[in-house]
Design a protein around this motif. Structure first.
Motif, PDB file in Angstrom:
ATOM      1  N   ASP A   1       0.837  -1.199   0.000  1.00 42.20           N
ATOM      2  CA  ASP A   1       0.000   0.000   0.000  1.00 42.20           C
ATOM      3  C   ASP A   1       0.874   1.252   0.000  1.00 42.20           C
ATOM      4  OD1 ASP A   1      -2.262  -1.560   0.127  1.00 42.20           O
ATOM      5  OD2 ASP A   1      -2.430  -1.434   2.313  1.00 42.20           O
TER       6      ASP A   1
ATOM      7  N   ALA B   1       2.079   3.567  -5.252  1.00 43.19           N
ATOM      8  CA  ALA B   1       1.801   4.480  -6.368  1.00 43.19           C
ATOM      9  C   ALA B   1       1.859   5.931  -5.923  1.00 43.19           C
ATOM     10  CB  ALA B   1       0.432   4.160  -6.963  1.00 43.19           C
ATOM     11  N   GLU B   2       1.332   6.213  -4.734  1.00 41.41           N
ATOM     12  CA  GLU B   2       1.344   7.597  -4.240  1.00 41.41           C
ATOM     13  C   GLU B   2       2.771   8.073  -3.986  1.00 41.41           C
ATOM     14  OE1 GLU B   2      -2.588   5.826  -3.538  1.00 41.41           O
ATOM     15  OE2 GLU B   2      -0.521   5.155  -3.178  1.00 41.41           O
TER      16      GLU B   2
ATOM     17  N   TRP C   1       5.747  -4.551  -9.345  1.00 40.91           N
ATOM     18  CA  TRP C   1       5.413  -3.246  -8.774  1.00 40.91           C
ATOM     19  C   TRP C   1       5.140  -2.217  -9.878  1.00 40.91           C
ATOM     20  CZ3 TRP C   1       9.013  -1.888  -4.043  1.00 40.91           C
ATOM     21  CH2 TRP C   1       8.778  -2.809  -3.000  1.00 40.91           C
TER      22      TRP C   1
ATOM     23  N   ALA D   1       1.807  -2.719 -11.461  1.00 42.74           N
ATOM     24  CA  ALA D   1       0.711  -2.308 -10.582  1.00 42.74           C
ATOM     25  C   ALA D   1       0.555  -0.787 -10.551  1.00 42.74           C
ATOM     26  CB  ALA D   1       0.954  -2.830  -9.169  1.00 42.74           C
ATOM     27  N   VAL D   2       1.671  -0.058 -10.535  1.00 38.91           N
ATOM     28  CA  VAL D   2       1.618   1.413 -10.517  1.00 38.91           C
ATOM     29  C   VAL D   2       1.038   1.934 -11.825  1.00 38.91           C
ATOM     30  CG1 VAL D   2       3.038   3.502 -10.511  1.00 38.91           C
ATOM     31  CG2 VAL D   2       3.462   1.694  -8.823  1.00 38.91           C
ATOM     32  N   ARG D   3       1.434   1.345 -12.933  1.00 39.07           N
ATOM     33  CA  ARG D   3       0.907   1.782 -14.226  1.00 39.07           C
ATOM     34  C   ARG D   3      -0.598   1.545 -14.325  1.00 39.07           C
ATOM     35  NH1 ARG D   3       5.611  -1.185 -16.208  1.00 39.07           N
ATOM     36  NH2 ARG D   3       7.343   0.289 -16.496  1.00 39.07           N
ATOM     37  N   ASP D   4      -1.074   0.502 -13.670  1.00 35.62           N
ATOM     38  CA  ASP D   4      -2.506   0.191 -13.708  1.00 35.62           C
ATOM     39  C   ASP D   4      -3.301   0.996 -12.687  1.00 35.62           C
ATOM     40  OD1 ASP D   4      -2.035  -1.646 -15.687  1.00 35.62           O
ATOM     41  OD2 ASP D   4      -1.997  -3.378 -14.340  1.00 35.62           O
ATOM     42  N   SER D   5      -2.613   1.700 -11.802  1.00 35.19           N
ATOM     43  CA  SER D   5      -3.310   2.475 -10.778  1.00 35.19           C
ATOM     44  C   SER D   5      -3.902   3.747 -11.391  1.00 35.19           C
ATOM     45  CB  SER D   5      -2.351   2.865  -9.654  1.00 35.19           C
ATOM     46  OG  SER D   5      -1.475   3.903 -10.080  1.00 35.19           O
ATOM     47  N   ARG D   6      -4.770   4.388 -10.624  1.00 37.20           N
ATOM     48  CA  ARG D   6      -5.386   5.629 -11.097  1.00 37.20           C
ATOM     49  C   ARG D   6      -4.805   6.841 -10.396  1.00 37.20           C
ATOM     50  NH1 ARG D   6     -11.824   4.083 -11.861  1.00 37.20           N
ATOM     51  NH2 ARG D   6     -11.462   2.276 -13.232  1.00 37.20           N
ATOM     52  N   VAL D   7      -3.647   6.653  -9.776  1.00 39.18           N
ATOM     53  CA  VAL D   7      -2.997   7.758  -9.085  1.00 39.18           C
ATOM     54  C   VAL D   7      -2.396   8.707 -10.112  1.00 39.18           C
ATOM     55  CG1 VAL D   7      -1.133   8.391  -7.505  1.00 39.18           C
ATOM     56  CG2 VAL D   7      -2.535   6.356  -7.052  1.00 39.18           C
TER      57      VAL D   7
ATOM     58  N   ALA E   1       1.350   8.786 -11.853  1.00 36.67           N
ATOM     59  CA  ALA E   1       2.048   7.547 -11.515  1.00 36.67           C
ATOM     60  C   ALA E   1       2.336   6.696 -12.751  1.00 36.67           C
ATOM     61  CB  ALA E   1       1.233   6.730 -10.510  1.00 36.67           C
TER      62      ALA E   1
END
Length: 627
Positions: free
Chosen positions: A542, A545-546, A570, A573-579, A582
């Motif tokens: 957790d 991405a932030e 990792w 996962a960051v590329r798929d995040s909506r942050v 990121a």
């Protein structure tokens, strides 16, 4: 000296009985002197001197292939096949600690994972049969401990159903890393300690002394000796039932008996099992007197006493050993499993405290994992301690028996990452890339003693999924405390003006210290840099991405495979995040290349593959300059 005249197995064939006896003594003296300077597997090799001499006098290597299981009993074989410089044993540029095709045509199987030699032998022998090469005999030397592995019995079943020329030599010393366990061990022990066998040995020794040297002495005693011996030879019906002729048990330190039995097996022309009794550490007093098997593998020692030159530093294995004993006193549902390596993986103290809560399955990792799933179903929390490289052998069981069934099983992976001097088969570099594909599995890579203890305790609290804690070989470094946290991520160092970081360097597990070094080097260039780590690397921690959003470059460093490793998971996962900001971050992943690494020290391999701080910092500078 006789040993100085031996350049190949051919040089053994014309030696007299007296010369052979002297050669055996010289080999043992050489091994003690050489291995005490370099470290290596001492006990197993001292026990197979006469056996190896007999093999090379009877069989014609490499025309008759010789396969060792495991290869840690092949030092004598190396000496007899022209490799007599052990000064750099297990060091870069020196001899491997296991058979090596790059060293000699006499070496067949390099993999030091146990219980595989009989399958190799079955395949080689069948290949010779198909090609019509009926003058070739394949020899497999397998320790009694390796017969606790199921794959060996699959091979025996296959060998007995064929008529290929195979001689299986069971080197029975009652030990692998420790006393051999299980039903097979009890069966062999019963043969070994039968009074009829003891009477036969005494009678045979007297007869031999009266007759003088006789090339076929063991054959005659086996086939025409006392009636009591006939009954004994026929007792190992398990081998006969499988279709293998059984010869033995043979005194493995009586070269005349060994040689004659092997000649008889060779002349038979089909699958034969020769049961040879040896003593691990034979001829070296400290090893003969040792009951803890400290001389199976040694570091540098004083040859006169067997004592280590340098005391062992507090290591990762010791942390686990301490913590599981403490946890065992607090929880009666913890049960530990090992695959014939109780002491090496740190479970001996737990076994001393809770003997009824330790299961040693022998060299049978697949069985260990599936039986752990059963233990979990029964309401216990199993802890499997195993070298990281050996978990590969039980991947299917972890996937289908543990993970699929939501079993709460904890795996403690010792010797994870680059181990170095034991060579390609022992580097624990595959686990993270493999395990990332197991649904629900949680993986921890602690960086120091506190995170190791905490990760183990947290793993014990998970009862609906497999948990894995991986840690390296050797001593533990200094503690690396976090200066702050960001979600589940520990910030270990911060450099710069206090603005958002230009570069974030993640060190996975034992590479956390390297991440701090890299961060320092880049900070010296005027960059705002953060060094960070996460104890639990899977699932993706957790706050990742932030933390990385807006950085110019994110670097990951791991001592597992770079391709498909933690860093890539990792990044995905960051590329798929909506942050915000990121998905566009640039990543550089550093890890072990997808190749087999020759034996060398860990430090040498780290430098060789560009996993040292200076090399990583240089790559980062190039990446920043081009962005």
């Amino acid at each position: 000296m006789v040993l100085e005249e031996i350049g190949s197995p051919d040089d053994l064939r014309d030696l007299t009985t007296e010369q052979l006896a002297e050669l055996a003594t010289e080999i043992r003296e050489y091994l003690v002197e050489a291995v005490s300077r370099t470290g290596g597997h001492l006990g197993p090799n001292l026990g197979v001197v006469e056996l190896t001499l007999g093999i090379h006098r009877v069989f014609n290597s490499p025309h008759d292939p010789i396969v060792f299981d495991t290869g840690h009993q092949a030092y004598v074989h190396k000496l007899l096949t022209g490799r007599n410089d052990f000064s750099d044993l297990r060091k870069r540029g020196g001899l491997s600690g296991y058979p090596s095709r790059a060293e000699s045509v006499h070496d067949i199987v390099e993999n030091s994972h146990a219980s595989t030699a009989l399958s190799w032998a079955a395949g080689i022998a069948r290949g010779h049969t198909i090609k019509g090469e009926t003058d070739r005999t394949t020899v497999a030397v397998i320790g009694d401990g390796a017969l606790t592995g199921g794959m060996a019995w699959e091979a025996l079943n296959s060998l007995g159903d064929a008529d290929d020329r195979v001689v299986v030599i069971v080197n029975d010393n009652g030990r692998s890393y420790a006393p051999t366990i299980g039903g097979l061990a009890r069966k062999l022990d019963g043969i070994r300690t039968d009074r009829r066998y003891e009477d036969f040995l005494g009678w045979g020794k007297r007869t031999f002394e009266n007759r003088g040297a006789c090339r076929n002495f063991a054959y005659r005693t086996v086939m025409h000796g006392k009636q009591a011996l006939k009954g004994l030879i026929q007792e190992p019906s398990m081998f006969d039932d499988l279709g293998l002729k059984y010869v033995g048990p043979i005194d493995g330190h009586n070269l005349e008996h060994v040689e004659a039995a092997l000649r008889h097996a060779h002349e038979f022309g089909g699958p034969v099992l020769v049961h040879v009794l040896t003593e691990k550490g034979r001829g070296y007093s400290p090893a003969e007197k040792d009951v803890a098997d400290r001389f199976h593998a040694v570091g540098k020692i004083h040859p006169e006493t067997g004592l280590p030159i340098e005391a062992s530093r507090f290591g990762w294995t010791k942390i686990f050993a301490d913590e599981i004993v403490t946890a065992g006193h607090e929880r009666d549902d913890i049960v530990a499993l090992t695959a014939a390596m109780l002491a090496p993986v740190g479970l001996q103290p737990f076994a001393d405290e809770f003997p009824d809560r330790v299961i040693d399955v022998g060299i049978a990792e697949q069985h260990a994992v599936t039986s752990a799933a059963g233990l979990a179903f029964a309401g216990l929390h199993p802890v499997i301690a195993v070298y990281a490289t050996f978990l590969n052998r039980a991947f299917d069981q972890l996937l289908m028996d543990v993970a699929l069934h939501k079993a709460g099983v904890t795996f403690m992976l010792d010797r994870a990452g680059i181990t170095g001097d034991d060579g390609a088969s022992h580097n624990g570099m595959w686990d993270m890339a493999l395990l990332r594909h197991v649904p629900t599995l949680r993986l921890a890579a602690p960086r120091d003693e506190p995170t190791m203890r905490t990760a183990f305790r947290e793993a014990l609290d998970v009862n609906d999924a497999p948990t894995v804690v991986r840690y390296p070989k050797g001593p533990v470094g200094d503690n690396i405390p976090a200066i702050r946290t960001a979600g589940a991520i520990d910030i270990l160092a911060e450099h710069g003006s206090g603005e958002a970081a230009d570069v974030i360097v993640f060190g996975i597990g034992s590479m956390a210290g390297t991440a701090i070094e890299v961060a320092g080097k880049l900070a010296a260039d005027g960059r705002n840099v953060i060094a960070a780590s996460a104890t639990w690397v899977r699932p993706v921690p957790d706050g990742l991405a932030e933390l990385v959003a807006g950085a110019q470059l994110v670097i990951t460093i791991e001592d597992g495979l770079r391709d498909g490793g933690v860093g890539e998971e990792w990044a995905d996962a960051v590329r798929d995040s909506r942050v915000a900001n990121a998905a566009s971050v640039r990543w550089e992943h550093h890890g072990v290349p997808k190749e087999f690494l020759d034996h060398a020290s860990r430090a040498q391999i780290i430098e060789q593959i560009g996993l040292d701080a200076s090399a990583i910092a240089d790559v980062a500078r190039d990446a920043l300059a081009s962005s």
